[in-house]
Design an enzyme around this catalytic site. Structure first.
Site, PDB file in Angstrom:
ATOM      1  N   GLU A   1      90.472 -46.115  59.453  1.00  0.00           N
ATOM      2  CA  GLU A   1      91.831 -45.664  59.148  1.00  0.00           C
ATOM      3  C   GLU A   1      92.792 -45.912  60.306  1.00  0.00           C
ATOM      4  O   GLU A   1      93.421 -44.980  60.809  1.00  0.00           O
ATOM      5  CB  GLU A   1      91.817 -44.166  58.829  1.00  0.00           C
ATOM      6  CG  GLU A   1      90.900 -43.770  57.707  1.00  0.00           C
ATOM      7  CD  GLU A   1      90.974 -42.292  57.351  1.00  0.00           C
ATOM      8  OE1 GLU A   1      90.703 -41.955  56.203  1.00  0.00           O
ATOM      9  OE2 GLU A   1      91.327 -41.485  58.239  1.00  0.00           O
TER      10      GLU A   1
ATOM     11  N   GLY B   1      96.024 -46.689  62.469  1.00  0.00           N
ATOM     12  CA  GLY B   1      97.482 -46.678  62.342  1.00  0.00           C
ATOM     13  C   GLY B   1      98.049 -47.404  63.557  1.00  0.00           C
ATOM     14  O   GLY B   1      98.438 -48.572  63.509  1.00  0.00           O
TER      15      GLY B   1
ATOM     16  N   TYR C   1     104.749 -35.625  73.831  1.00  0.00           N
ATOM     17  CA  TYR C   1     103.381 -35.705  74.378  1.00  0.00           C
ATOM     18  C   TYR C   1     103.361 -36.128  75.839  1.00  0.00           C
ATOM     19  O   TYR C   1     102.307 -36.457  76.358  1.00  0.00           O
ATOM     20  CB  TYR C   1     102.543 -36.734  73.610  1.00  0.00           C
ATOM     21  CG  TYR C   1     102.641 -36.676  72.110  1.00  0.00           C
ATOM     22  CD1 TYR C   1     102.090 -35.613  71.405  1.00  0.00           C
ATOM     23  CD2 TYR C   1     103.260 -37.694  71.402  1.00  0.00           C
ATOM     24  CE1 TYR C   1     102.176 -35.572  70.025  1.00  0.00           C
ATOM     25  CE2 TYR C   1     103.337 -37.661  70.022  1.00  0.00           C
ATOM     26  CZ  TYR C   1     102.797 -36.591  69.342  1.00  0.00           C
ATOM     27  OH  TYR C   1     102.877 -36.554  67.977  1.00  0.00           O
TER      28      TYR C   1
ATOM     29  N   CYS D   1     121.523 -33.649  73.902  1.00  0.00           N
ATOM     30  CA  CYS D   1     121.738 -32.449  74.725  1.00  0.00           C
ATOM     31  C   CYS D   1     120.467 -31.646  74.924  1.00  0.00           C
ATOM     32  O   CYS D   1     120.323 -30.533  74.403  1.00  0.00           O
ATOM     33  CB  CYS D   1     122.815 -31.589  74.081  1.00  0.00           C
ATOM     34  SG  CYS D   1     124.369 -32.442  74.086  1.00  0.00           S
TER      35      CYS D   1
HETATM   36  N1  LLP Z   1      93.278 -40.909  59.923  1.00  0.00           N
HETATM   37  C1  LLP Z   1      93.623 -39.624  60.045  1.00  0.00           C
HETATM   38  C2  LLP Z   1      92.942 -38.620  59.237  1.00  0.00           C
HETATM   39  C3  LLP Z   1      94.630 -39.246  60.959  1.00  0.00           C
HETATM   40  O1  LLP Z   1      94.960 -37.974  61.088  1.00  0.00           O
HETATM   41  C4  LLP Z   1      95.274 -40.250  61.729  1.00  0.00           C
HETATM   42  C5  LLP Z   1      96.343 -39.899  62.671  1.00  0.00           C
HETATM   43  C6  LLP Z   1      94.887 -41.582  61.551  1.00  0.00           C
HETATM   44  C7  LLP Z   1      93.876 -41.869  60.641  1.00  0.00           C
HETATM   45  C8  LLP Z   1      95.504 -42.718  62.310  1.00  0.00           C
HETATM   46  O2  LLP Z   1      95.255 -42.605  63.677  1.00  0.00           O
HETATM   47  P1  LLP Z   1      95.679 -43.796  64.685  1.00  0.00           P
HETATM   48  O3  LLP Z   1      94.791 -44.972  64.407  1.00  0.00           O
HETATM   49  O4  LLP Z   1      97.087 -44.103  64.434  1.00  0.00           O
HETATM   50  O5  LLP Z   1      95.462 -43.213  66.038  1.00  0.00           O
HETATM   51  N2  LLP Z   1     102.099 -38.699  66.520  1.00  0.00           N
HETATM   52  C9  LLP Z   1     101.002 -38.946  67.418  1.00  0.00           C
HETATM   53  C10 LLP Z   1      99.768 -39.425  66.691  1.00  0.00           C
HETATM   54  C11 LLP Z   1      99.317 -38.493  65.585  1.00  0.00           C
HETATM   55  C12 LLP Z   1      98.131 -39.034  64.865  1.00  0.00           C
HETATM   56  C13 LLP Z   1      97.857 -38.253  63.636  1.00  0.00           C
HETATM   57  N3  LLP Z   1      96.742 -38.700  62.861  1.00  0.00           N
HETATM   58  C14 LLP Z   1     101.450 -39.936  68.478  1.00  0.00           C
HETATM   59  O6  LLP Z   1     102.589 -40.349  68.479  1.00  0.00           O
HETATM   60  O7  LLP Z   1     100.675 -40.281  69.363  1.00  0.00           O
END
Ligand code: LLP
Length: 422
Positions: free
Chosen positions: A278, A280, A321, A349
């Site tokens: 999965e 992202g 973060y 601001c």
């Molecule tokens: N699968 C599940 C169940 C997830 O909760 C997430 C991300 C992914 C896949 C994808 O993860 P990736 O490959 O993108 O790391 N806003 C935060 C990241 C939050 C991630 C939430 N879940 C940031 O900007 O670092």
């Protein structure tokens, strides 16, 4: 090959196009700039890594970036989609994703969204007792059996910022192993509503050591052995997303998709499983930067500031973060420009409004282009309209070098529209 490069004379390029030239052609406001070929290359890295693993699914985590044009491109490249809300599910379907390559995740899925999932035949991850009840109810209403995976919380420390760790035993996600039997019994009790097809885990995000994925996969195949021993025919192991990227542009050797897949390959093959991943961030983050203009430079106390037109509203990761994202100017500084240490801040601001801290940069002239790199994931999708900044437009550079708008920027009129007729 990476899409953003500096030429010997100090200009930033996206593929073969000068970013400064793009800035001159488009609206005068912050914008996101993507390389379409880079997105393709990122997907290919996963596709090639998965060779030899039959029926595997690359489920792109739409939360990272939900641009419709990007979704269509990822779908054409063969990706499935990972969804955490009914709207993400609807968007994925509208972008043409194959429902049998879609996975509906989340710790707070609501009944009406689960009904759509049941009707469309997407995989659903079971996250809790109440979630299972809701999935059963949705299956009855939709009149269709739902393919479910149990989201197991394996209690493996991903060694990341606590806000993006999800697989520790005290996190709100998934089910703990001591409750596994309850869930297996519950599935057995609902043979018309649920078909258990696999197990899922997601440890966290920005993970930079593949051993962590392997540790979790070892635990997960043991759970799958236990589940199969009770007569369930489960075929899918979903190891979630979470692979990190080189935000520091440090040239440190970070694990690639191939390293990630290779570390679990034998385990997956040994149990004759279909692998779901999965990703992202690792599919989209490095394909994009946020392009800003320098409004001015100032000094207060011991601090030097570069003030730009972009802000925490367009890109919140540094504020939220304390994340590092690489910053550079799009054009060469004049030879006499003094190099200093700057905080790069926006006009919002809040003192939390910074894009970078203590960056060594040549003092830029007003109007100079300044980019924040690796902005393809969790930047636009987390953007807000705080201070009525309005979400920026998005463009990409295509294979033939042409620059195309792929999302309109929000305007003041869009905001006014929310109040029409009230
Ligand atoms: N699968 C599940 C169940 C997830 O909760 C997430 C991300 C992914 C896949 C994808 O993860 P990736 O490959 O993108 O790391 N806003 C935060 C990241 C939050 C991630 C939430 N879940 C940031 O900007 O670092």
């Amino acid at each position: 090959q990476h899409c953003f490069t500096k030429s010997p004379d100090g200009f930033l390029y996206c593929e073969d196009t000068k970013v400064q030239d793009i800035m001159e052609k488009v609206e005068k406001r912050p914008f996101y700039l993507y390389s379409k070929p880079q997105i393709t290359r990122n997907v290919e890295a996963y596709t090639e890594a998965l060779e030899g693993l039959k029926n595997s699914i690359i489920g792109y985590a739409i939360k990272a970036n939900n641009n419709f044009k990007i979704l269509q491109h990822l779908r054409k490249l063969g990706c499935g989609a990972v969804l955490v809300s009914g709207n993400e599910l609807k968007l994925a379907l509208r972008a043409g994703f194959d429902p049998t390559k879609c996975i509906f995740n989340g710790n707070g899925k609501i009944l009406e969204d689960l009904i759509i999932a049941a009707q469309e035949g997407v995989f659903v991850n079971v996250d809790s007792e109440f979630d299972l009840e809701n999935i059963v109810a949705a299956a009855r209403i939709a009149g269709s059996k739902v393919n479910v995976l149990l989201r197991i919380n394996p209690d493996v420390d991903p060694q990341v910022h606590p806000y993006v760790a999800t697989g520790n035993k005290n996190s709100k996600f998934g089910i703990r192993n001591e409750k596994l039997q309850w869930f297996l019994d519950a599935v057995k009790a609902h043979p018309n509503e649920l078909k258990l097809v696999g197990a899922h885990c997601h440890l966290g995000s920005t993970i930079t050591k593949v051993d962590i994925f392997r540790d979790a996969a070892v635990l997960m195949v043991n759970y799958i052995d236990e589940i199969r021993a009770q007569g369930f025919e489960v075929d899918y192991l979903n190891i979630g997303g979470g692979l990190g990227i080189d935000y520091y542009h440090s040239c440190a050797v970070l694990p690639t998709p191939r390293d990630l897949i290779d570390t679990v390959r034998e385990l997956v093959l040994s149990r004759n499983l279909n692998l779901i991943i999965e990703p992202g961030r690792s599919l989209i983050a490095n394909s994009c930067c946020l392009v800003n203009r320098v409004t001015g430079v100032k000094t207060n106390g011991t601090k030097n500031f570069i003030v730009i037109d972009g802000s925490m509203a367009e890109l919140i990761r540094p504020s939220l973060y304390d994340a590092y994202q690489h910053i550079e100017l799009v054009s060469p500084a004049p030879p006499d420009a003094e190099v200093s240490t700057f905080d790069v801040v926006g006009p919002v601001c809040e003192s939390a409004d910074f894009l970078g801290k203590e960056r060594k940069l040549p003092t830029p002239a007003k109007g100079t282009g300044l980019v924040v790199h690796d902005a393809g994931a969790y930047c636009m999708s987390m953007a807000s309209t705080y201070n009525l900044k309005m979400r920026p437009p998005e463009y990409w550079v295509e294979e033939d070098g042409s620059v195309t708008k792929i999302r309109h920027g929000e305007t003041f009129e869009d905001h006014i529209r929310f109040f029409e007729g009230l």
